[in-house]
Every structure is written in structure tokens, then in C-alpha cells.
Design a protein around this motif. Structure first.
Motif, PDB file in Angstrom:
ATOM      1  N   HIS A   1      31.552 -35.916 -60.888  1.00  0.00           N
ATOM      2  CA  HIS A   1      30.055 -36.876 -61.516  1.00  0.00           C
ATOM      3  C   HIS A   1      28.851 -37.433 -61.640  1.00  0.00           C
ATOM      4  N   SER A   2      29.109 -37.515 -60.330  1.00  0.00           N
ATOM      5  CA  SER A   2      27.747 -38.551 -59.675  1.00  0.00           C
ATOM      6  C   SER A   2      27.425 -39.505 -60.020  1.00  0.00           C
ATOM      7  N   GLU A   3      28.789 -40.078 -60.526  1.00  0.00           N
ATOM      8  CA  GLU A   3      29.022 -41.493 -60.326  1.00  0.00           C
ATOM      9  C   GLU A   3      28.248 -42.810 -59.134  1.00  0.00           C
ATOM     10  N   TYR A   4      28.125 -44.078 -59.546  1.00  0.00           N
ATOM     11  CA  TYR A   4      27.781 -45.114 -58.968  1.00  0.00           C
ATOM     12  C   TYR A   4      28.503 -44.547 -57.940  1.00  0.00           C
ATOM     13  N   LEU A   5      29.238 -45.052 -58.079  1.00  0.00           N
ATOM     14  CA  LEU A   5      30.597 -45.321 -56.609  1.00  0.00           C
ATOM     15  C   LEU A   5      30.653 -43.913 -55.550  1.00  0.00           C
ATOM     16  N   SER A   6      29.875 -42.808 -55.730  1.00  0.00           N
ATOM     17  CA  SER A   6      29.246 -41.843 -55.296  1.00  0.00           C
ATOM     18  C   SER A   6      28.529 -42.247 -54.112  1.00  0.00           C
ATOM     19  N   MET A   7      27.499 -42.410 -55.001  1.00  0.00           N
ATOM     20  CA  MET A   7      26.355 -42.348 -54.378  1.00  0.00           C
ATOM     21  C   MET A   7      26.038 -43.753 -53.803  1.00  0.00           C
ATOM     22  N   ILE A   8      27.104 -44.478 -53.558  1.00  0.00           N
ATOM     23  CA  ILE A   8      27.136 -45.734 -52.906  1.00  0.00           C
ATOM     24  C   ILE A   8      27.625 -45.111 -51.326  1.00  0.00           C
ATOM     25  N   GLN A   9      28.642 -44.319 -51.685  1.00  0.00           N
ATOM     26  CA  GLN A   9      29.168 -43.922 -50.230  1.00  0.00           C
ATOM     27  C   GLN A   9      27.883 -42.765 -49.192  1.00  0.00           C
ATOM     28  N   ILE A  10      27.689 -41.833 -50.528  1.00  0.00           N
ATOM     29  CA  ILE A  10      27.036 -41.050 -49.968  1.00  0.00           C
ATOM     30  C   ILE A  10      25.848 -42.076 -49.325  1.00  0.00           C
ATOM     31  N   ASN A  11      25.409 -42.440 -49.342  1.00  0.00           N
ATOM     32  CA  ASN A  11      23.993 -43.184 -49.160  1.00  0.00           C
ATOM     33  C   ASN A  11      24.333 -44.430 -47.669  1.00  0.00           C
ATOM     34  N   GLU A  12      25.712 -45.094 -48.025  1.00  0.00           N
ATOM     35  CA  GLU A  12      26.202 -45.913 -46.615  1.00  0.00           C
ATOM     36  C   GLU A  12      26.390 -44.723 -45.494  1.00  0.00           C
ATOM     37  N   GLY A  13      26.344 -43.663 -45.755  1.00  0.00           N
ATOM     38  CA  GLY A  13      27.944 -42.618 -45.087  1.00  0.00           C
ATOM     39  C   GLY A  13      26.810 -42.201 -43.972  1.00  0.00           C
ATOM     40  N   THR A  14      27.125 -41.535 -43.625  1.00  0.00           N
ATOM     41  CA  THR A  14      26.567 -39.901 -42.740  1.00  0.00           C
ATOM     42  C   THR A  14      27.026 -38.455 -43.571  1.00  0.00           C
TER      43      THR A  14
END
Length: 318
Positions: free
Chosen positions: A244-257
Motif C-alpha cells: 500500500h506504499s505506507e510511510y513505514l515502507s518508504m522510510i525503510q526503502i529510503n534508509e536502506g539499499t
């Protein structure tokens, strides 16, 4: 959450409950220990090899049902469709786990990635496919209650198509008109069912307005499932964030690789592969239990693969 962390706790459950499959514990104990050792020293290549073999076995079981043409109850034709969806999604995850090269338009930069967000979304779909199989078919409900659930599921699909399709070619418009009549007929059957009065007012409103594909939520289905809910509920919630492209998933993608060599990326890919492996193993044995025509196909699988399927099914179940 890394799947191998919870393997050890299942050791004695696996060892001593294997009798339900007719395994001779004294002869099989070394194989169980070997699989536990593999599980606690998991590597991505080993997982890929294991899942590939299991998917081939799953396809053979499904083919044996298709070729035998057993007598099916109303609606059971969709068991095959749901299994196909599971196998194909599992194969897509397996392919994605190998990583890929993303080359820019100018060709001056190459990114080596594992697309873990897509792996998570596909894994979520596989969990939901399994839960749908349980909800509609692999349960202890009487036939009429299963039929009631099936009709709700079916009419909801037709209603969704009516609501979401706009301008159509003539042949498609005619199809929608036929389905309008079918929706009306199915709603009559649903309302005549002895299970209809058990619906809450909100469920009846939803059925009339949008459709009611399930009587309870995915999380409730997971908690009632054969799958160990303590293993799968939290991971399902995480995968849903990505879907659902929730904020949590965006944080994890942004902080990871997404780099294919990043340890965390490899670790989470291993977790998804292991979850997919367990669900496929459980589904294979449910098919074997439901359809006697699969017995020959199952026995034709090599002994090591059969043992692996039974082992991981036992790890996964509640």
C-alpha cells in the motif's frame, strides 16, 4: 525477522510429530537434524535451490489433478486457479531473488539490485492466496457453508468488475450485462442461505453496495489459519505496508539499499523465500489430503524432496 531464528523451537515438535506422516523416527532423525542444521546456517543459494525443487514438485501435484479430472464440488475448479497463482508468484520471487542489473539510459551506470519491495508484495499475495484456499476449500465447514462463502466471494468479484470498468467494446458490454443478471441470481441464493441471517448489518450493507469477498479480515484469517500466526502475522503486516506504499515502507526503502550484495537485503530476501517455501509445502500436503488422485504423483517425487516438504510443512503449521 529472520526465519531461521524460530526453527530451533520447532525441533521437538517436528521430531516427535513426524509419526503422523508415517515416518520412522529412528530412520529419519538424521535427516531432520540435517535440515535443522541447514535452516540455522541458511544461505540464499541453498534456499533458492530448495524452493525451485519444491515448486517443481508442486506443479507435478497440480498437473496430476488436472489430468485425473476428479469429481469437484461446486466452485472447486478455482482451487487449480489459486494454486497456479501461488506457483507463478513463487517463481517470480525466486527469479527476483537472483538480482538484476539496472542500466541507465545512457548506459554509463549499472545498478546491481534485488527488488525486495516487489518480493514483499508478491509474498503478501501468496499468503493471501493460501488464506483464500483455506477460507473457501481447506476447512472443516459443511458444504452449504462453504458454498455460502464461495457465492459471496464470487458475487463480490462480479460487482467489482461492474463498478470499475468504464467504456467498453460491444462484446465486453454484453458480458457485463450477462453478469448483472448473474449478480442478481447469486444475491437471491445468498439471501436464501441459512447463513445469511448471521451477517451483521454492516456486512449486509457492504454486500449490497460493494460486495463482501470475506466475512473476516486477513489478519483474523491468519490467526485462525493452520499457519503459525506468531510467525506470519507481523511479517504479513510489514508486507502490506509495502503493497500500500505506507510511510513505514518508504522510510525503510529510503534508509536502506536494494544492492544485491547488502547483507540486510540478502537477509530479508532469505526470509521471504523461506516463508514462500513453507506455504508451498503446506499447500502440497493439503492437495494430497484433499485429492486422492495425487498419491501417485506425490510418491513419484524423490524421497528427499518428499521429506523436505513434510519437514517444512510441519515447521509452518500451528
Amino acid at each position: 525477522m529472520k526465519s531461521c531464528r524460530y526453527i530451533g523451537e520447532a525441533f521437538y515438535t517436528t521430531l516427535y510429530s513426524s509419526r503422523q506422516y508415517g515416518l520412522k523416527i529412528l530412520n529419519k532423525e538424521e535427516k531432520i537434524l540435517a535440515l535443522l542444521k541447514e535452516a540455522n546456517s541458511v544461505t540464499l543459494p541453498n534456499l533458492q535451490k530448495s524452493l525451485e525443487s519444491i515448486l517443481k514438485g508442486h506443479a507435478e501435484i497440480l498437473r496430476s489433478i488436472y489430468e485425473s479430472k476428479p469429481k469437484l464440488e461446486e466452485g472447486e475448479v478455482f482451487i487449480e486457479t489459486l494454486i497456479m497463482k501461488m506457483i507463478f508468484a513463487s517463481k517470480s520471487i525466486l527469479d527476483l531473488s537472483n538480482g538484476s542489473d539496472f542500466i541507465t539510459l545512457k548506459g554509463d551506470k549499472k545498478l546491481e539490485i534485488i527488488d525486495t519491495p516487489s518480493i514483499y508484495i508478491l509474498t503478501r499475495s501468496i499468503i493471501e492466496t493460501f488464506l483464500t484456499l483455506e477460507y473457501l476449500y481447506f476447512n472443516e465447514l459443511e458444504f452449504n457453508e462453504r458454498l455460502f462463502r464461495y457465492n459471496l466471494w464470487r458475487v463480490s468479484g462480479f460487482m467489482t468488475r461492474q463498478n470499475h470498468i468504464g467504456k467498453l467494446q460491444k462484446e465486453h458490454a454484453e458480458k457485463l450485462e450477462r453478469e448483472k443478471k448473474l449478480i442478481a441470481e447469486l444475491k437471491v441464493k445468498i439471501k436464501e442461505s441459512k447463513y445469511y441471517p448471521s451477517l451483521a448489518k454492516q456486512q449486509i450493507w457492504k454486500l449490497d453496495k460493494y460486495g463482501l469477498p470475506r466475512l473476516i479480515s486477513w489478519i483474523e484469517l491468519l490467526n485462525q489459519s493452520r499457519l503459525k500466526s506468531r510467525f506470519f502475522v507481523n511479517i504479513y503486516k510489514l508486507y502490506s505496508n509495502y503493497a500500500h506504499s505506507e510511510y513505514l515502507s518508504m522510510i525503510q526503502i529510503n534508509e536502506g539499499t536494494l544492492n544485491k550484495y547488502a547483507p540486510y537485503n540478502i537477509s530479508t530476501t532469505e526470509t521471504s523465500l523461506n516463508n514462500v517455501r513453507m506455504i508451498n509445502c503446506m499447500t502440497i500436503l493439503l492437495l494430497k489430503e484433499r485429492f486422492g488422485c495425487t498419491a501417485t504423483a506425490y510418491e513419484s517425487l524423490n524421497e528427499e524432496l518428499r521429506f523436505t516438504i513434510e519437514f517444512w510443512e510441519n515447521i509452518a503449521k500451528e
